[in-house]
Write an enzyme that holds these catalytic residues in place. Structure first.
Site, PDB file in Angstrom:
ATOM      1  CB  THR A  11      -1.117   0.116   1.145  1.00 41.58           C
ATOM      2  OG1 THR A  11      -1.823   1.356   1.057  1.00 41.58           O
ATOM      3  CG2 THR A  11      -0.147   0.106   2.410  1.00 41.58           C
ATOM      4  CG  ASN A  13      -4.276   4.959   2.216  1.00 36.06           C
ATOM      5  OD1 ASN A  13      -3.853   5.542   3.592  1.00 36.06           O
ATOM      6  ND2 ASN A  13      -5.361   4.937   1.825  1.00 36.06           N
ATOM      7  CG  ASP A  70      -8.252  -5.075  -3.542  1.00 34.22           C
ATOM      8  OD1 ASP A  70      -8.272  -3.749  -3.381  1.00 34.22           O
ATOM      9  OD2 ASP A  70      -8.866  -5.617  -4.644  1.00 34.22           O
ATOM     10  CG  PHE A 153      -8.168   5.099   4.631  1.00 35.29           C
ATOM     11  CD1 PHE A 153      -8.400   4.110   3.516  1.00 35.29           C
ATOM     12  CD2 PHE A 153      -7.570   4.839   5.780  1.00 35.29           C
ATOM     13  CE1 PHE A 153      -7.753   2.802   3.842  1.00 35.29           C
ATOM     14  CE2 PHE A 153      -7.294   3.485   6.160  1.00 35.29           C
ATOM     15  CZ  PHE A 153      -7.459   2.419   5.195  1.00 35.29           C
ATOM     16  N   GLY A 154     -11.102   6.196   2.741  1.00 36.53           N
ATOM     17  CA  GLY A 154     -12.160   5.165   1.751  1.00 36.53           C
ATOM     18  C   GLY A 154     -13.585   5.681   2.203  1.00 36.53           C
ATOM     19  CE1 TYR A 155     -17.424   3.988  -1.254  1.00 35.87           C
ATOM     20  CE2 TYR A 155     -15.360   2.555  -1.320  1.00 35.87           C
ATOM     21  CZ  TYR A 155     -16.493   3.271  -1.963  1.00 35.87           C
ATOM     22  OH  TYR A 155     -16.427   3.293  -3.279  1.00 35.87           O
ATOM     23  CE  LYS A 176     -10.884   1.494   9.884  1.00 33.13           C
ATOM     24  NZ  LYS A 176     -10.352   2.431   8.765  1.00 33.13           N
ATOM     25  CG  HIS A 181     -12.536  -4.392   6.703  1.00 34.44           C
ATOM     26  ND1 HIS A 181     -11.764  -3.897   5.718  1.00 34.44           N
ATOM     27  CD2 HIS A 181     -13.338  -3.249   7.260  1.00 34.44           C
ATOM     28  CE1 HIS A 181     -11.774  -2.654   5.716  1.00 34.44           C
ATOM     29  NE2 HIS A 181     -12.569  -2.163   6.475  1.00 34.44           N
ATOM     30  NE  ARG A 182      -6.882  -2.353   5.105  1.00 34.03           N
ATOM     31  CZ  ARG A 182      -7.776  -1.303   5.081  1.00 34.03           C
ATOM     32  NH1 ARG A 182      -8.354  -0.783   6.072  1.00 34.03           N
ATOM     33  NH2 ARG A 182      -8.653  -1.330   3.853  1.00 34.03           N
TER      34      ARG A 182
END
Length: 197
Positions: A11, A13, A70, A153-155, A176, A181-182
Site C-alpha cells: 500500500t 496509503n 484489497d 479513509f475510503g468509505y 476500529k 475487516h482489515r
C-alpha cells in the site's frame, strides 16, 4: 526470542499502513512501500486476485517478502456493488469523496434497515520464491445516510459496524482495529505466521 519477520507493504496509503502496522504489532514488521515502485495495475476480478497482483509485484521489485491487501465494500441494496471496484467506483482517478458521493446517491431513498453492507478484506503475504499465505476478514455493517467523522479513509465516514453505530471514521484507531475487516484479516494472517492453527 526470534526476530520478527519483515514484509514490504504494497500500500502507498499512509493511513492504511498505520492500521496494518498496528494490527501486526509484535508479530511482524511492515516496511513502507518503495517510492521507486510505480503504480501496479489492479485488473483482477476478485479481491484476492488484486491483492496477489500487488504482492507479487512488490516482492519481485523489493526482492523481499511483501504484504498486500484489497478491500471491497459490498452493499446489499446495490447487489454487492461496488465490491472489487470499490476504490474506482466513481472512476479510475476518483478519490474517496467522489466514491462516497456516488455511493450515497445510489442509496438515496433507501431506508436505514435496507442499507446493510459488509467490508471484506483479503491479504496476501508473498515471498520472492513464490510461497504465499492468504487470509481474509469480513465485518458486517450499515451505510449511514450522511458522512460522519474525520478519521480513517475510503468509505469509513459512511460505514459503521451496525445500524446507528459510530462510523469507522468516528472511532479511534484502537476501536476500529478491534472490529475492522482489515484487522480481522491481519489477525488471521498473524496466527498463520505464528504457527497457530
Amino acid at each position: 526470542m526470534s526476530e520478527l519477520p519483515a514484509f514490504v507493504a504494497a500500500t502507498a496509503n499512509p493511513n492504511k499502513l498505520i492500521e496494518m502496522q498496528a494490527a501486526l504489532e509484535g508479530v511482524a514488521i511492515l516496511l513502507e512501500r518503495p517510492v521507486e515502485l510505480g503504480e501496479v495495475l489492479e485488473d483482477g476480478d476478485t479481491l484476492e486476485a488484486n491483492a496477489r497482483i500487488k504482492a507479487v509485484a512488490v516482492a519481485a521489485f523489493a526482492g523481499a517478502p511483501a504484504l498486500a491487501d484489497d478491500t471491497g465494500l459490498e452493499v446489499d441494496a446495490l447487489d454487492g456493488a461496488p465490491g472489487v471496484h470499490s476504490a474506482r467506483y466513481a472512476g479510475v482517478s476518483a478519490g474517496d469523496e467522489a466514491n462516497v458521493a456516488k455511493l450515497l446517491a445510489a442509496l438515496a431513498g433507501v431506508a436505514q434497515p435496507q442499507r446493510t453492507a459488509r467490508f471484506r478484506t483479503v491479504v496476501v503475504a508473498r515471498w520472492p520464491d513464490g510461497r504465499e499465505v492468504v487470509a481474509d476478514g469480513v465485518v458486517e455493517g450499515s451505510i449511514a445516510v450522511e458522512p460522519r467523522g474525520s478519521r480513517g479513509f475510503g468509505y469509513d465516514r459512511v460505514v459503521g459496524p451496525w445500524p446507528g453505530s459510530a462510523t469507522f471514521a468516528e472511532m479511534s484507531l484502537d476501536a476500529k482495529g478491534a472490529v475492522s475487516h482489515r484487522a480481522r484479516a491481519l489477525r488471521q494472517l498473524a496466527r498463520v505466521l505464528a504457527g497457530e492453527p
